[in-house]
Scaffold this motif. Structure first.
Motif, PDB file in Angstrom:
ATOM      1  N   MET A   1       0.845  -1.176   0.000  1.00  0.00           N
ATOM      2  CA  MET A   1       0.000   0.000   0.000  1.00  0.00           C
ATOM      3  C   MET A   1       0.896   1.246   0.000  1.00  0.00           C
ATOM      4  N   GLU A   2       0.535   2.217  -0.803  1.00  0.00           N
ATOM      5  CA  GLU A   2       1.336   3.427  -0.919  1.00  0.00           C
ATOM      6  C   GLU A   2       1.208   4.299   0.331  1.00  0.00           C
ATOM      7  N   GLU A   3       2.345   4.822   0.783  1.00  0.00           N
ATOM      8  CA  GLU A   3       2.321   5.675   1.965  1.00  0.00           C
ATOM      9  C   GLU A   3       1.509   6.939   1.733  1.00  0.00           C
ATOM     10  N   SER A   4       1.465   7.432   0.513  1.00  0.00           N
ATOM     11  CA  SER A   4       0.686   8.644   0.247  1.00  0.00           C
ATOM     12  C   SER A   4      -0.797   8.398   0.536  1.00  0.00           C
ATOM     13  N   LEU A   5      -1.294   7.203   0.214  1.00  0.00           N
ATOM     14  CA  LEU A   5      -2.679   6.855   0.504  1.00  0.00           C
ATOM     15  C   LEU A   5      -2.893   6.731   2.014  1.00  0.00           C
ATOM     16  N   ILE A   6      -1.957   6.106   2.677  1.00  0.00           N
ATOM     17  CA  ILE A   6      -2.054   5.962   4.133  1.00  0.00           C
ATOM     18  C   ILE A   6      -2.143   7.334   4.791  1.00  0.00           C
ATOM     19  N   TYR A   7      -1.262   8.245   4.396  1.00  0.00           N
ATOM     20  CA  TYR A   7      -1.275   9.580   4.989  1.00  0.00           C
ATOM     21  C   TYR A   7      -2.511  10.384   4.592  1.00  0.00           C
ATOM     22  N   GLU A   8      -3.048  10.133   3.417  1.00  0.00           N
ATOM     23  CA  GLU A   8      -4.284  10.799   3.012  1.00  0.00           C
ATOM     24  C   GLU A   8      -5.431  10.386   3.936  1.00  0.00           C
ATOM     25  N   ILE A   9      -5.511   9.099   4.221  1.00  0.00           N
ATOM     26  CA  ILE A   9      -6.534   8.584   5.132  1.00  0.00           C
ATOM     27  C   ILE A   9      -6.332   9.132   6.532  1.00  0.00           C
ATOM     28  N   LEU A  10      -5.105   9.061   7.013  1.00  0.00           N
ATOM     29  CA  LEU A  10      -4.830   9.517   8.376  1.00  0.00           C
ATOM     30  C   LEU A  10      -5.021  11.019   8.528  1.00  0.00           C
ATOM     31  N   LEU A  39     -10.645  -0.759   3.465  1.00  0.00           N
ATOM     32  CA  LEU A  39      -9.291  -0.230   3.361  1.00  0.00           C
ATOM     33  C   LEU A  39      -9.016   0.752   4.496  1.00  0.00           C
ATOM     34  N   ILE A  40     -10.000   1.557   4.822  1.00  0.00           N
ATOM     35  CA  ILE A  40      -9.852   2.526   5.913  1.00  0.00           C
ATOM     36  C   ILE A  40      -9.576   1.789   7.217  1.00  0.00           C
ATOM     37  N   GLY A  41     -10.327   0.731   7.477  1.00  0.00           N
ATOM     38  CA  GLY A  41     -10.109  -0.067   8.684  1.00  0.00           C
ATOM     39  C   GLY A  41      -8.725  -0.678   8.722  1.00  0.00           C
ATOM     40  N   LYS A  42      -8.260  -1.145   7.590  1.00  0.00           N
ATOM     41  CA  LYS A  42      -6.922  -1.745   7.517  1.00  0.00           C
ATOM     42  C   LYS A  42      -5.849  -0.703   7.850  1.00  0.00           C
ATOM     43  N   VAL A  43      -5.989   0.484   7.294  1.00  0.00           N
ATOM     44  CA  VAL A  43      -5.012   1.545   7.566  1.00  0.00           C
ATOM     45  C   VAL A  43      -5.056   1.953   9.042  1.00  0.00           C
ATOM     46  N   LEU A  44      -6.245   2.079   9.606  1.00  0.00           N
ATOM     47  CA  LEU A  44      -6.352   2.477  11.010  1.00  0.00           C
ATOM     48  C   LEU A  44      -5.751   1.423  11.928  1.00  0.00           C
ATOM     49  N   GLY A  45      -5.795   0.177  11.517  1.00  0.00           N
ATOM     50  CA  GLY A  45      -5.204  -0.898  12.303  1.00  0.00           C
ATOM     51  C   GLY A  45      -3.686  -0.798  12.415  1.00  0.00           C
ATOM     52  N   MET A  46      -3.073  -0.045  11.509  1.00  0.00           N
ATOM     53  CA  MET A  46      -1.617   0.105  11.568  1.00  0.00           C
ATOM     54  C   MET A  46      -1.211   1.574  11.746  1.00  0.00           C
ATOM     55  N   ALA A  47      -2.147   2.408  12.127  1.00  0.00           N
ATOM     56  CA  ALA A  47      -1.909   3.847  12.232  1.00  0.00           C
ATOM     57  C   ALA A  47      -0.806   4.218  13.214  1.00  0.00           C
ATOM     58  N   GLU A  48      -0.659   3.437  14.270  1.00  0.00           N
ATOM     59  CA  GLU A  48       0.347   3.791  15.284  1.00  0.00           C
ATOM     60  C   GLU A  48       1.761   3.793  14.719  1.00  0.00           C
ATOM     61  N   LYS A  49       1.981   3.135  13.601  1.00  0.00           N
ATOM     62  CA  LYS A  49       3.301   3.144  12.949  1.00  0.00           C
ATOM     63  C   LYS A  49       3.602   4.502  12.324  1.00  0.00           C
ATOM     64  N   TYR A  50       2.562   5.320  12.132  1.00  0.00           N
ATOM     65  CA  TYR A  50       2.705   6.589  11.421  1.00  0.00           C
ATOM     66  C   TYR A  50       2.516   7.813  12.305  1.00  0.00           C
ATOM     67  N   GLY A  51       2.304   7.608  13.575  1.00  0.00           N
ATOM     68  CA  GLY A  51       2.116   8.727  14.497  1.00  0.00           C
ATOM     69  C   GLY A  51       0.869   8.533  15.334  1.00  0.00           C
ATOM     70  N   GLU A  52       0.481   9.598  16.001  1.00  0.00           N
ATOM     71  CA  GLU A  52      -0.698   9.543  16.865  1.00  0.00           C
ATOM     72  C   GLU A  52      -1.886  10.167  16.140  1.00  0.00           C
ATOM     73  N   TYR A  53      -2.921   9.387  15.979  1.00  0.00           N
ATOM     74  CA  TYR A  53      -4.137   9.831  15.306  1.00  0.00           C
ATOM     75  C   TYR A  53      -5.339   9.408  16.148  1.00  0.00           C
ATOM     76  N   PRO A  54      -6.426  10.183  16.102  1.00  0.00           N
ATOM     77  CA  PRO A  54      -7.600   9.847  16.914  1.00  0.00           C
ATOM     78  C   PRO A  54      -8.464   8.749  16.280  1.00  0.00           C
ATOM     79  N   CYS A  55      -7.882   7.586  16.110  1.00  0.00           N
ATOM     80  CA  CYS A  55      -8.579   6.466  15.466  1.00  0.00           C
ATOM     81  C   CYS A  55      -9.804   6.022  16.263  1.00  0.00           C
TER      82      CYS A  55
END
Length: 99
Positions: A1-10, A39-55
């Protein structure tokens, strides 16, 4: 999965204000991927790798909390979100308009 998509979601998740919730499908629509709620759920499941977000502010289409994450309800209640029962948020009252 592209990091740009992950950061767009986050980045959308980061915009959800305290005391409000958004759904997986709502976030998918906001990024132009209407059919990708999972896909959103999948990204939120690994969000802690990218910083702190109010998941904890993201729930399913019926307002149901994430199964197996008891702290989600506690975190939402600390922000003033009342639960309808032990596992559901009242989306009519607490859903973010996502403008």
């Amino acid at each position: 999965m592209e990091e740009s998509l992950i950061y767009e979601i986050l980045s959308v998740v980061a915009e959800i204000p305290e005391g409000k919730v958004a759904t997986y499908g709502q976030i998918a629509r906001l990024i132009g991927r209407d059919k990708n709620a999972r896909l959103i759920g999948k990204v939120l499941g690994m969000a802690e790798k990218y910083g702190e977000y109010p998941c904890h502010r993201v729930v399913n289409h019926a307002g149901r909390l994430v199964p197996g994450w008891p702290d989600q309800g506690v975190l939402l209640q600390q922000e003033g979100v009342e639960l309808k029962d032990s596992r559901h948020v009242d989306l009519k009252q607490y859903q973010w308009d996502g403008c």
